[in-house]
Structures are given as structure tokens and as C-alpha cells.
Motif scaffolding. Sequence first.
Motif, short mmCIF file in Angstrom:
data_model
loop_
_atom_site.label_atom_id
_atom_site.label_comp_id
_atom_site.label_asym_id
_atom_site.label_seq_id
_atom_site.Cartn_x
_atom_site.Cartn_y
_atom_site.Cartn_z
N SER A 122 33.05 -18.12 67.94
CA SER A 122 31.96 -18.14 66.96
C SER A 122 32.21 -17.15 65.83
CB SER A 122 30.62 -17.82 67.64
OG SER A 122 30.31 -18.77 68.60
N VAL A 123 32.67 -15.96 66.19
CA VAL A 123 32.96 -14.94 65.18
C VAL A 123 34.17 -15.35 64.35
CG1 VAL A 123 33.53 -12.51 64.79
CG2 VAL A 123 31.90 -13.14 66.59
N LYS A 124 35.20 -15.89 64.99
CA LYS A 124 36.39 -16.33 64.25
C LYS A 124 36.05 -17.41 63.23
CE LYS A 124 40.40 -16.70 65.94
NZ LYS A 124 41.58 -17.09 66.71
N LYS A 125 35.15 -18.31 63.62
CA LYS A 125 34.73 -19.38 62.70
C LYS A 125 34.06 -18.77 61.48
CE LYS A 125 31.94 -23.58 62.49
NZ LYS A 125 31.04 -24.47 63.22
N LYS A 126 33.20 -17.79 61.70
CA LYS A 126 32.52 -17.12 60.58
C LYS A 126 33.50 -16.27 59.77
CE LYS A 126 28.42 -18.67 61.57
NZ LYS A 126 27.81 -19.74 60.79
N PHE A 127 34.49 -15.69 60.43
CA PHE A 127 35.51 -14.91 59.75
C PHE A 127 36.25 -15.76 58.73
CE2 PHE A 127 39.71 -13.07 59.23
CZ PHE A 127 39.46 -11.70 59.12
N LYS A 128 36.51 -17.02 59.11
CA LYS A 128 37.25 -17.93 58.25
C LYS A 128 36.40 -18.56 57.15
CE LYS A 128 40.46 -19.06 61.94
NZ LYS A 128 40.88 -20.07 62.93
N THR A 129 35.08 -18.40 57.24
CA THR A 129 34.17 -18.98 56.26
C THR A 129 33.82 -17.93 55.21
OG1 THR A 129 33.26 -20.40 58.00
CG2 THR A 129 31.98 -20.21 55.96
N ALA A 130 34.51 -17.97 54.08
CA ALA A 130 34.35 -16.93 53.06
C ALA A 130 32.93 -16.84 52.52
CB ALA A 130 35.33 -17.18 51.92
N PHE A 136 30.24 -17.06 54.20
CA PHE A 136 29.37 -16.42 55.17
C PHE A 136 29.57 -14.90 55.11
CE2 PHE A 136 28.48 -14.61 59.35
CZ PHE A 136 27.17 -15.04 59.52
N ALA A 137 28.46 -14.16 55.04
CA ALA A 137 28.52 -12.69 54.98
C ALA A 137 29.55 -12.25 53.94
CB ALA A 137 28.81 -12.10 56.36
N GLN A 138 29.31 -12.65 52.72
CA GLN A 138 30.28 -12.43 51.64
C GLN A 138 30.60 -10.96 51.39
OE1 GLN A 138 28.77 -14.50 48.22
NE2 GLN A 138 29.08 -16.50 49.15
N GLY A 139 29.70 -10.07 51.78
CA GLY A 139 29.93 -8.64 51.59
C GLY A 139 30.93 -8.04 52.57
N VAL A 140 31.28 -8.80 53.59
CA VAL A 140 32.23 -8.31 54.59
C VAL A 140 33.65 -8.51 54.06
CG1 VAL A 140 33.16 -8.68 56.91
CG2 VAL A 140 30.69 -8.75 56.54
N ASN A 141 34.39 -7.44 54.00
CA ASN A 141 35.76 -7.49 53.50
C ASN A 141 36.71 -7.84 54.64
OD1 ASN A 141 38.36 -6.90 52.52
ND2 ASN A 141 37.53 -5.41 51.08
N ARG A 142 37.05 -9.10 54.70
CA ARG A 142 37.92 -9.58 55.77
C ARG A 142 39.33 -9.01 55.69
NH1 ARG A 142 33.47 -12.43 55.00
NH2 ARG A 142 32.86 -14.10 56.43
N GLU A 143 39.77 -8.69 54.48
CA GLU A 143 41.09 -8.09 54.32
C GLU A 143 41.17 -6.73 54.98
OE1 GLU A 143 42.37 -8.08 50.23
OE2 GLU A 143 41.87 -10.20 49.98
N VAL A 144 40.07 -5.98 54.93
CA VAL A 144 40.02 -4.68 55.58
C VAL A 144 40.15 -4.85 57.09
CG1 VAL A 144 38.48 -2.74 56.15
CG2 VAL A 144 38.76 -3.45 53.78
N ILE A 145 39.44 -5.82 57.64
CA ILE A 145 39.50 -6.07 59.08
C ILE A 145 40.94 -6.43 59.49
CG2 ILE A 145 38.69 -7.52 60.98
CD1 ILE A 145 36.06 -7.89 59.29
N ALA A 146 41.55 -7.33 58.76
CA ALA A 146 42.92 -7.74 59.06
C ALA A 146 43.91 -6.58 58.89
CB ALA A 146 43.32 -8.93 58.19
#
Length: 139
Positions: free
Chosen positions: A88-96, A98-108
Motif C-alpha cells: 500500500s505504501v509502495k503504491k502511494k510512493f509511486k503516485t507522485a 499523492f502527498a506531493q509534499g513528500v520528497n521521494r528522492e530524499v527517501i530513496a
Amino acid sequence: MVGLLHDLDYEKYPEKHCVMTREILLKEGYEEPFIRAIESHGYGICTEVPPVLTMEKVLYTIDELTGLIYATVLMRPDRSISVLELKSVKKKFKTASFAQGVNREVIASGAKMLEMDLDQIITITIEGMKKAKELLELN
């Protein structure tokens, strides 16, 4: 303590996040390693202080990740983290969008710094948040 104080300046000084932390904590007598650890969680966003210690890398990574997980839970009808799964979290991670303020590049980037698989970090973070579900006001 670092985790609890890492956003201490954000609400009052959002445009100077992590910068004002130093000033505030120096006045309160905190030592340099403690201040540096807090500053490093904003690496590449609002500071140029790279996370070096494992604790700094963890904070850098999960600061953004906990926001994504929390937003994912809030969108669930039951608001339950108890049954939240990695997929569920991975699906949201891939959906740009969703939660646009979350910096996915930082997580990666944090996952790479920690030399850990992203799935592993997400799973560990979900489990940690489950243990604090009452404090987070989640089911």
C-alpha cells in the motif's frame, strides 16, 4: 532527543528551517554533534550538512517516509496502521500526485546512504509507527 527536536524551528521559521535550529539550540547550551545531527536531516533541501552517522541517515530518510506512511493511513477508511502493508505504501510512493509534499528522492537517497533496500526501510518504519499508533492517533 534529536528525533523529538528535529523540526523545532519549522513552525516559527519555515523559510529558515534547520538554520534557526542552530541558533536556538546554541542559546540553550546544546553541543555541536547534537545540533549537527538535526541540521543534517535537511541535507540538500535546506542545509548542506550531510548525514554521516547512522542515526543522522535514519532521521534524514524517515522524516519524509513517516509523512508518506501517515498520509497513506489517513486515506484508509479505517485509519488503521495496524493492518497497513508494504504494498500500500509502495503504491502511494509511486503516485507522485499523492502527498506531493513528500520528497521521494530524499527517501530513496537515504535508503542508499543506509545501504538498505527501500522495501526494508518502509517495512521497518511501518512497524515502528505501529508501536506508536496511540501517540499518532491512529488505529
